[in-house]
Enzyme design. Sequence first.
Site, mmCIF file in Angstrom:
data_model
loop_
_atom_site.group_PDB
_atom_site.id
_atom_site.type_symbol
_atom_site.label_atom_id
_atom_site.label_comp_id
_atom_site.label_asym_id
_atom_site.label_seq_id
_atom_site.Cartn_x
_atom_site.Cartn_y
_atom_site.Cartn_z
ATOM 1 N N GLU A 38 84.011 54.202 5.629
ATOM 2 C CA GLU A 38 84.873 54.052 6.804
ATOM 3 C C GLU A 38 85.931 55.147 6.778
ATOM 4 O O GLU A 38 87.018 54.964 6.199
ATOM 5 C CB GLU A 38 85.563 52.692 6.783
ATOM 6 C CG GLU A 38 84.636 51.496 6.846
ATOM 7 C CD GLU A 38 85.330 50.265 7.375
ATOM 8 O OE1 GLU A 38 86.444 49.932 6.937
ATOM 9 O OE2 GLU A 38 84.747 49.627 8.269
ATOM 10 N N HIS A 78 89.876 47.865 1.906
ATOM 11 C CA HIS A 78 89.949 48.311 3.306
ATOM 12 C C HIS A 78 91.132 49.279 3.442
ATOM 13 O O HIS A 78 92.189 49.091 2.827
ATOM 14 C CB HIS A 78 90.095 47.139 4.261
ATOM 15 C CG HIS A 78 89.948 47.547 5.676
ATOM 16 N ND1 HIS A 78 90.975 48.114 6.399
ATOM 17 C CD2 HIS A 78 88.881 47.516 6.499
ATOM 18 C CE1 HIS A 78 90.538 48.405 7.613
ATOM 19 N NE2 HIS A 78 89.268 48.057 7.695
HETATM 20 O O1 LIG Z 1 87.225 46.831 9.379
HETATM 21 C C1 LIG Z 1 86.532 47.560 10.048
HETATM 22 C C2 LIG Z 1 85.208 47.057 10.474
HETATM 23 O O2 LIG Z 1 85.240 45.667 10.438
HETATM 24 C C3 LIG Z 1 87.006 48.920 10.386
HETATM 25 O O3 LIG Z 1 88.404 48.960 10.211
HETATM 26 C C4 LIG Z 1 86.630 49.396 11.768
HETATM 27 O O4 LIG Z 1 87.426 48.797 12.752
HETATM 28 P P1 LIG Z 1 87.191 49.282 14.288
HETATM 29 O O5 LIG Z 1 87.574 50.752 14.350
HETATM 30 O O6 LIG Z 1 88.078 48.411 15.131
HETATM 31 O O7 LIG Z 1 85.720 49.085 14.573
#
Ligand SMILES: O=C(CO)[C@H](O)COP(=O)(O)O
Length: 258
Positions: free
Chosen positions: A169, A97
């Site tokens: 992502e 992540h």
């Molecule tokens: O971890 C994620 C999705 O679980 C990613 O970091 C997106 O986070 P968000 O921008 O708060 O949806």
Amino acid sequence: MRKPMVGTGWKMNHGPAAALTYAARLRALLAEQKTAGLDIFVLPPFVSLSAASAGFAGSPVQTGGQNIHWDEAGSWTGEISAPMLKEVGCRYAELAHSERLQHFGETYERVRLKVDAALAADLTPILCLGESAEDKRLGTSDDTLRYQVMTALAGQTPATIPGVVLAYEPRWAIGQSDAAPPDYVAERHAGLRALLVDLWGEKTAEDTRIIYGGSVSQTNGAGLISLPNVDGLFIGRSAWTPEGFAAMVRIVADAKLA
Ligand SMILES: O=C(CO)[C@H](O)COP(=O)(O)O
């Protein structure tokens, strides 16, 4: 055929008691919705995994951890192993992540070891990939994604790659008010699919799921899940309530199970 997915990472939210409350409420909501044919997952904090796995037992929701160490056991203070996730009922292991890369020194060289450890423990790795705002500005996004894929999945085979879920992502779209623009997302997912063909062949590319995460919400979710090569949605803040997540499950089900 790639089974569609919808999942949420809780990051550092929901201790064990809150996890049980969330699970009970989400089960009740999903019992009223189409879920057969979806892979649905929740990634709680480590301390909530036992509670969450118990709370979701017998439901369509699977659990996973937000990271693992590459070793099975040993003198690794503060770490969690893949077998430990398996022991508490997890199906998934999230790896790489962007917040692990940015704040905790994670590297894709280490993530390669973690992919091996997750697969060896019969966990499904959710391998996070994403470029920086600088990459986007310089037009080097696909180069960065190629490096991440080739480094993290070095040593895998055409047969093992489909056992890994790729989670695209873009770093610059995480924690923002909106997701990356749909045409940009479509380009990156098409590029990842082409990369899979290039590295491991057509069938592997066809069988490997690529999901999108980064400020997914009830506003943009239907547009994102309808894009080619988007096999699922991976949601943070918008799914930290059971109602919010159930709404996202419905969006994916309406798009993919019609
Ligand atoms: O971890 C994620 C999705 O679980 C990613 O970091 C997106 O986070 P968000 O921008 O708060 O949806």
